[in-house]
Design an enzyme around this catalytic site. Structure first.
Site, PDB file in Angstrom:
ATOM      1  N   ASP A 146       0.846  -1.195   0.000  1.00 58.04           N
ATOM      2  CA  ASP A 146       0.000   0.000   0.000  1.00 58.04           C
ATOM      3  C   ASP A 146       0.881   1.245   0.000  1.00 58.04           C
ATOM      4  O   ASP A 146       2.014   1.220   0.482  1.00 58.04           O
ATOM      5  CB  ASP A 146      -0.886   0.028   1.255  1.00 58.04           C
ATOM      6  CG  ASP A 146      -1.927  -1.080   1.274  1.00 58.04           C
ATOM      7  OD1 ASP A 146      -2.196  -1.646   0.201  1.00 58.04           O
ATOM      8  OD2 ASP A 146      -2.438  -1.377   2.363  1.00 58.04           O
ATOM      9  N   ARG A 147       0.342   2.318  -0.512  1.00 61.68           N
ATOM     10  CA  ARG A 147       1.109   3.560  -0.623  1.00 61.68           C
ATOM     11  C   ARG A 147       1.768   3.954   0.703  1.00 61.68           C
ATOM     12  O   ARG A 147       2.929   4.359   0.730  1.00 61.68           O
ATOM     13  CB  ARG A 147       0.185   4.690  -1.098  1.00 61.68           C
ATOM     14  CG  ARG A 147       0.903   6.019  -1.292  1.00 61.68           C
ATOM     15  CD  ARG A 147      -0.010   7.041  -1.924  1.00 61.68           C
ATOM     16  NE  ARG A 147       0.767   8.143  -2.475  1.00 61.68           N
ATOM     17  CZ  ARG A 147       0.374   8.905  -3.491  1.00 61.68           C
ATOM     18  NH1 ARG A 147      -0.790   8.678  -4.080  1.00 61.68           N
ATOM     19  NH2 ARG A 147       1.126   9.881  -3.933  1.00 61.68           N
TER      20      ARG A 147
END
Length: 328
Positions: A146-147
């Site tokens: 995830d970012r």
């Protein structure tokens, strides 16, 4: 007639799949029609859809120069400035330490250059490690984060390695460990084995008996009674798997804006500047993979491990209001 020679990265795939990559701008129907009309030959023999191409094979294409240029895959590559933290590199792989806030892949055209994959390819291009004019293969990563999750990501530098690593990821044979700090006192090991589905509009997951299976093992490393430092061993690899699992357990990750406790997150943000989930992909352990045997048993650690430990020590000493949670 146009003649090309199959390279190592183009080898070991079905001929029709090779053509679909090589002629990115040609409709599948056009490619199939030209195969049926015997307009392609492999080593002077009629080519069929399910023929496999091997390194050194000579492909003869009995098509016009105009169609060749029109159908050809674009290979324009514009290197960007890169800031890569490389943990390990050899002729086949590189392992990178992703920063929190960095995209793994581009989500849209505006993200070009501002993601790990583009930076990796720019690094390989500028160091002469890969010829970016290859029309059917580009180096790629095999796991994603995830970012706002930091840590280790594996990149494959050639097609054979990419196939090996993709198979290993599908079979869950590469051991992947995460560190996180959660709300609550966790005393015992536990696992979350359930099924989830994703709401694309909200970009969140929820429990769903007809969804995809997730399995994660959790091990408490330390607790101060209010918060706990956990090691998470990822078995399956689904979107938000660890974050959702810990929310379901009643011990959500601090800073997690989707699955966390809002009041505690606000206090954590005010005191420590933490705006996102505290989650680090901190360790990878390789099994014995055919073709990559030299990596067997090797362990790779994120340089960001110390950051989690330092944050843990600050939280342990600080006075943070504590909400209700389940405890193992």
């Amino acid at each position: 007639m146009i003649e090309i020679v199959i390279s190592k990265n183009q080898a070991n795939q079905r001929f029709d799949r090779f053509l679909r990559k090589y002629f990115e701008n040609a409709p599948l129907s056009v490619i199939s029609k030209n195969i049926r009309k015997k307009n392609f030959k492999i080593n002077d023999k009629r080519a069929k859809n399910n023929d496999f191409v091997n390194e050194g094979d000579i492909i003869k294409m009995y098509i016009t120069d105009e169609n060749y240029k029109k159908w050809l895959t674009k290979t324009d590559f514009k290197p960007v400035d890169f800031d890569l933290d490389i943990i390990y590199e050899d002729d086949n792989i590189l392992i990178m330490d992703k920063k929190c806030g960095e995209l793994t892949h581009a989500a849209s055209n505006k993200d070009y250059g501002n993601n790990l994959v583009d930076k990796m390819n720019s690094y390989l291009y500028k160091t002469g490690s890969f010829d970016m004019s290859d029309r059917t293969f580009k180096p790629a990563v095999v796991n994603r984060l995830d970012r706002n999750t930091a840590g280790l990501i594996i990149g494959a530098k050639n097609s054979e390695t990419l196939r090996i690593l993709n198979d290993a990821i599908r079979e869950n044979s590469i051991d992947k460990y995460y560190l996180t700090i959660v709300v609550g006192k966790v005393k015992n090991n536990f696992k979350i084995d359930t099924y989830i589905s994703k709401n694309e509009n909200k970009n969140k997951v929820k429990k769903c008996e007809e969804g995809k299976n997730i399995l994660t093992y959790f091990k408490p490393l330390e607790t101060n009674g209010k918060f706990s430092l956990l090691e998470c061993k990822l078995i399956t690899g689904r979107t938000h798997q660890i974050r959702y699992s810990l929310k379901e357990n009643g011990t959500p990750i601090i800073g997690d804006r989707k699955y966390g406790i809002k009041s505690i997150n606000e206090e954590i943000r005010n005191k420590f500047g933490i705006n996102n989930q505290v989650l680090l992909s901190y360790k990878l352990v390789f099994p014995n993979l055919p073709g990559l045997e030299y990596l067997s048993g090797k362990e790779f650690l994120s340089k960001k491990y110390d950051d989690i430990i330092k944050l843990k020590e600050k939280i342990w000493k600080a006075e943070v209001n504590y909400g209700k949670s389940n405890r193992n």
